[in-house]
Scaffold this motif. Structure first.
Motif: not given
Length: 945
Positions: A690-700, A719-725, A727-733
């Motif tokens: 469940p801790a698996m990151p979601q993909p980073l949706q956009t790279l601005r 990893v920052s360019r590929a991985m987002g938070p 799904a269960t993370d309270a921080e979604q930025v």
């Protein structure tokens, strides 16, 4: 003296093995060739291969194993950390090793006392006592590695401990298990009463031994004289003259008994003050005589440590990085004292410094460094002393071992003793030998290198040790073992040092408490006068990366695979053995197959072991080299290096698929399905959690605005360019957006390097053994950063500490200033932001790379600016995620973080500086872990200009 009938040693009785199988789960019993050889090594120059290794997790298991061992006459040896130097922690029968559950500690009487289980590392005990400004008395040099069980069983001391603060003199209580499996807790009235009922005869005989000894005025006087000195040769006979109550005698006999009289389940110490104010001076005298006369004077002064270094030891470190230039210019007969004084207040410290220097004013001095309280200078002076032992180890000839002996001379004869020892070095041509020690106690360590490959080498060692024994024990009436324990190394010389009457008394004690002779036979007391020349450990050449390893075990506490597979010490032991077998033409296929998983696949290769290693060995370097031998996908690695943006996009796609499966199946079912697929694939497929990151949706990546704000170049890791938070993370930025916001809040203009998607520090390639591709990507990234920073004019911020470390290691271009998040925040942002610490407690994980960068304390300091309560979980040095090991070898990550959830249960959030580490931390900690910038951004606002 007639010993008990030797217990059967080979093979182990079937009935005992049946008992062991019933008592201990299979995963905690080891009898395979790899494990038994790995555990057959301690820090000494001896090796015995146990037939069975058992990891125990409770006192009841120890009790039942000892009861079975007694029934079947099976010898057993206890092992804590295995840092023993005299061969007392090895066995060719059954080795009982402490597991995780011996780590209990209890603060008593506001820190005046502490109750400790034997698995507590000495430094951890001091850490929990630090808020009370107290510490345990013993302070061995190995305190960051050795455990309480070993400290007590060897009566280990150290630089400041002397004789007054060792385990014997600070013992307040003990819980122990005797050879027959009976348990005694001296702090429990019920236990004491029961023991009196069941062991009345034993206690009566101990009381009688005490009366006989005290009534023998000559023997009693000899015992008191011997313990006026630092002395760990033989059993602690002072218990018979210092105490008349049999329980007191029994407990103090256990101190220094090296596991030959029983098992110590816990010990309660009277603690000692840990004075916060300290200063160090370094004074070089023109010769040994003046130096040792100064020691006699200092004995009456308020000093906490006085370390002697002869010219040989000073010569061994001269010219080393960080060493003062004046060391090289010292005269040939120079002899130095490193002096430390400690006090409860600053004013008292000043008085003590003045008294000490006044006492030494009349002595001729060749070089003097006055007392300093500056931590940097303080550390530099202590480095002269602490680097001597590693210096000998680093220059030894491959195949030889480093031997460190410790003896005690009466303080009034110290000068003559030093000169006579140096004479023995010269007589036996130990030209590399050095001499240093705890001068206040007349305790000298001498270090030399020795090969055991031929009868001539063994004979040379034997002749030298016979001369040392005659000199120290007979001529000077000193101690052959001051603080390292008798072991099997000095067992043949115990009678020579103590005399036949005292020696017979020791055997009586041994037979009384261990009538069957099953506890650590041939240690402390042995009828084999050649035991110190048998089972000598080979140190064959294996690879230049690790050939200097002295197998001390200092590396082990920081290794995430310790207790799962092998430690760095054990990896080297096994690799040495494999290479030696190959040279002999032996079949190593099965051993190499086992080693591939235990030694290579489960190594995090983070290099924390190098920080603890006295000779700086990074076992991870060896593992990466071995991985490179299997790295046969060079064309794929070349393609990925040339199309790295596509590889990052591919990672995003995989995360998209995984996230879609989560949405379709739900997290519980996906986790179960993933585990089943991983098992079916032979552990080749990664594990979803469940801790698996979601993909980073956009790279601005906005272009520079060209305004007047100071610029910072932001290198967002792959990893920052590929991985987002997750799904269960309270921080979604996403981390990139959060970092930009913080930097801009602090008044910076954020600039990204060109072609960012193709940049990589090279770490993913290096960890898989593709060194050429790794260096190619690193070089490309550094070139891009140099251009983006306008030739090094602008600072460079890298958002992931492992990538920062990879970029700055051996960085030749001084124009580039690459900062990890911690160093950048402490250097550039603290003055630009106002902090309002939050109430909610946070957990901090200091990554391996942050430790290598030297930013661990700064990370904790920043965290304490951000939150009123900060938790740094004890004992977790490396999370074991190691880039992608958390996916491919999840058991390593799970094992490394097995204690995390309990440690952080009261925290709402964790912080770190590595996105991949945070995945495993979140999974096993039960709370969300984020980058440091999330916390700093939350609790800060721009300072008013």
């Amino acid at each position: 003296m007639t010993a008990a009938v030797p217990p059967a040693r080979s093979p182990l009785p079937a009935a005992f093995l049946t008992d062991a199988e019933r008592l201990i789960p299979r995963e905690r019993r080891f009898d395979d060739p790899l494990s038994t050889l790995a555990f057959g090594t301690d820090a000494s120059f001896y090796r015995l291969i146990p037939k069975l290794v058992v990891r125990v997790e409770s006192e009841q298991e120890v009790v039942q194993l000892l009861q079975s061992a007694s029934r079947h006459r099976v010898p057993v040896t206890f092992r804590a950390a295995g840092t023993s130097l005299s061969g007392q922690a090895i066995s060719d029968s059954v080795l009982i090793v402490l597991g995780d559950n011996w780590n209990g500690r209890e603060i008593l009487q506001q820190g005046e006392r502490i109750r400790l289980q034997p698995g507590v590392i000495g430094a951890q005990a001091n850490a929990v006592l630090a808020p009370f400004k107290r510490k345990i008395g013993p302070d061995p040099a190995s305190i960051a590695t050795c455990k309480i069980g070993g400290i007590v069983a060897n009566n280990a001391s150290g630089m400041c401990c002397g004789t007054a603060q060792n385990s014997y003199h600070t013992l307040a209580g003990m819980r122990l298990v005797l050879a027959d499996g009976s348990v005694l807790d001296t702090e429990d009235a019920v236990s004491v009463a029961a023991f009196h009922a069941t062991h009345a005869d034993l206690l009566a005989q101990l009381a009688e031994l005490g009366r006989e000894t005290r009534d023998n005025t000559d023997l009693a006087a000899r015992i008191r004289h011997k313990y006026r000195l630092k002395n760990t040769t033989g059993l602690s006979l002072n218990a018979l003259v210092d105490y008349d109550q049999p329980l007191d005698i029994l407990c103090h006999l256990m101190v220094g008994s090296e596991g030959t009289l029983g098992f110590i389940s816990s010990v309660t110490y009277d603690t000692v003050p840990d004075h916060p104010y300290k200063a160090t001076a370094f004074i070089v005298f023109p010769d040994v005589d003046n130096c040792c006369r100064a020691v006699s004077v200092l004995k009456r002064q308020p000093v906490s440590a006085v370390e002697l270094l002869d010219r040989r030891s000073l010569r061994s470190v001269q010219g080393k990085p960080g060493m003062p230039d004046w060391v090289m210019a010292l005269s040939g007969n120079a002899c130095a004292l490193l002096i430390e004084t400690r006090a409860a207040s600053a004013s008292l410290l000043q008085e003590q410094k003045a008294r000490i220097m006044e006492a030494l004013a009349s002595f001729p001095v060749e070089k003097q460094v006055d007392f300093t309280e500056d931590p940097v200078e303080f550390g530099r002076l202590w480095a002269i002393r602490k680097d001597t032992f590693p210096a000998v180890g680093a220059v030894r000839q491959t195949g030889t071992t480093v031997i460190i002996e410790d003896v005690t001379f009466p303080i009034e004869q110290l000068a003559e003793g030093v000169n006579r020892l140096i004479g023995l070095f010269e007589k036996h041509r130990y030209d590399e030998a050095i001499l240093f020690g705890h001068a206040l106690e007349g305790n000298l360590h001498f270090v030399f290198t020795q090969g055991f490959d031929s009868p001539e080498q063994v004979a040379r060692y034997e002749a030298f040790m016979q001369d040392v024994a005659q000199l120290v024990a007979v001529e000077f009436g000193g101690s052959l073992k001051a603080e390292h324990g008798t072991g099997r190394n000095m067992a043949p010389f115990v009678e020579l040092e103590w005399g036949s009457e005292a020696y017979r008394l020791m055997w009586r004690i041994k037979h009384l408490l261990d009538p069957l002779g099953i506890l650590n036979p041939d240690v402390v007391l042995s009828e084999d006068k050649d035991i110190h020349l048998k089972n000598l450990k080979p140190l064959p050449a294996a690879d230049p990366i690790v050939d200097k390893c002295i197998e001390c075990g200092f590396c082990e506490p920081v290794c995430p695979s310790r207790g799962l597979t092998l430690t760095p010490r054990q990896r080297i032991v096994m690799y040495r053995d494999i290479q030696a077998k190959k040279r002999r033409g032996e079949d190593t296929e099965a051993l190499e197959r086992d080693y591939h998983y235990h030694g290579i696949d489960t190594c995090a290769a983070t290099g924390l072991c190098a920080q603890r290693c006295p000779v700086g060995i990074n076992t991870g370097d060896l593992v990466r080299k071995l991985r490179s031998l299997d790295a046969d996908n060079t064309r794929t690695a070349d393609w990925l290096a040339g199309h790295f943006a596509t590889a990052v996009q591919g990672t995003r796609f995989i995360l998209h698929v995984a996230n879609g499966a989560r949405l379709l199946l739900g997290a519980p079912l996906l986790a179960k399905t993933s585990a089943a697929l991983r098992k079916a694939s032979g552990e080749r497929l990664p594990q979803w959690t469940p801790a698996m990151p979601q993909p980073l949706q956009t790279l601005r990546l906005p272009k520079p605005s060209g305004d007047q704000r100071p610029r910072v170049v932001y290198l967002a890791a792959c990893v920052s360019r590929a991985m987002g938070p997750s799904a269960t993370d309270a921080e979604q930025v996403p981390l990139i957006d959060k970092t930009r916001a913080l930097l801009e809040k602090a008044g910076y203009q954020v600039v990204f390097p060109d072609d960012l998607n193709n940049l990589c520090c090279g770490q993913p390639f290096a960890s898989k053994g593709y060194a050429d591709q790794a260096e190619r990507k690193r070089r490309e990234t550094l070139d891009a950063l140099l251009e983006a920073s306008r030739g090094g004019l602008d600072p460079i911020y890298c958002d992931t500490s492992p990538c920062t470390l990879r970029l700055v290691q051996e960085l030749a271009d001084e124009r580039l200033k690459v900062y990890d998040p911690v160093r950048f925040i402490r250097t550039f942002l603290l003055d630009r932001l106002e902090f309002e610490p939050q109430e909610a407690p946070i957990a901090v994980h200091v990554t391996c790379s942050t430790q290598h960068l030297g930013e661990g304390p700064a990370l904790i300091d920043i965290a304490r600016r951000c939150a009123k309560t900060v938790v740094v979980p004890e004992g977790i040095q490396c999370c074991g995620f190691a880039g992608d090991k958390g996916f491919t070898t999840p058991e390593l990550n799970g094992h490394a973080l097995r204690s995390l959830k309990d440690a952080v249960q009261h925290c709402e959030e964790g912080i770190s500086t590595s996105r991949t580490c945070e995945i495993g931390l979140s999974q096993h900690g039960g709370i969300d872990y984020h980058g440091l910038v999330y916390l700093v951004d939350r609790v800060t606002r721009p300072k008013a200009t």
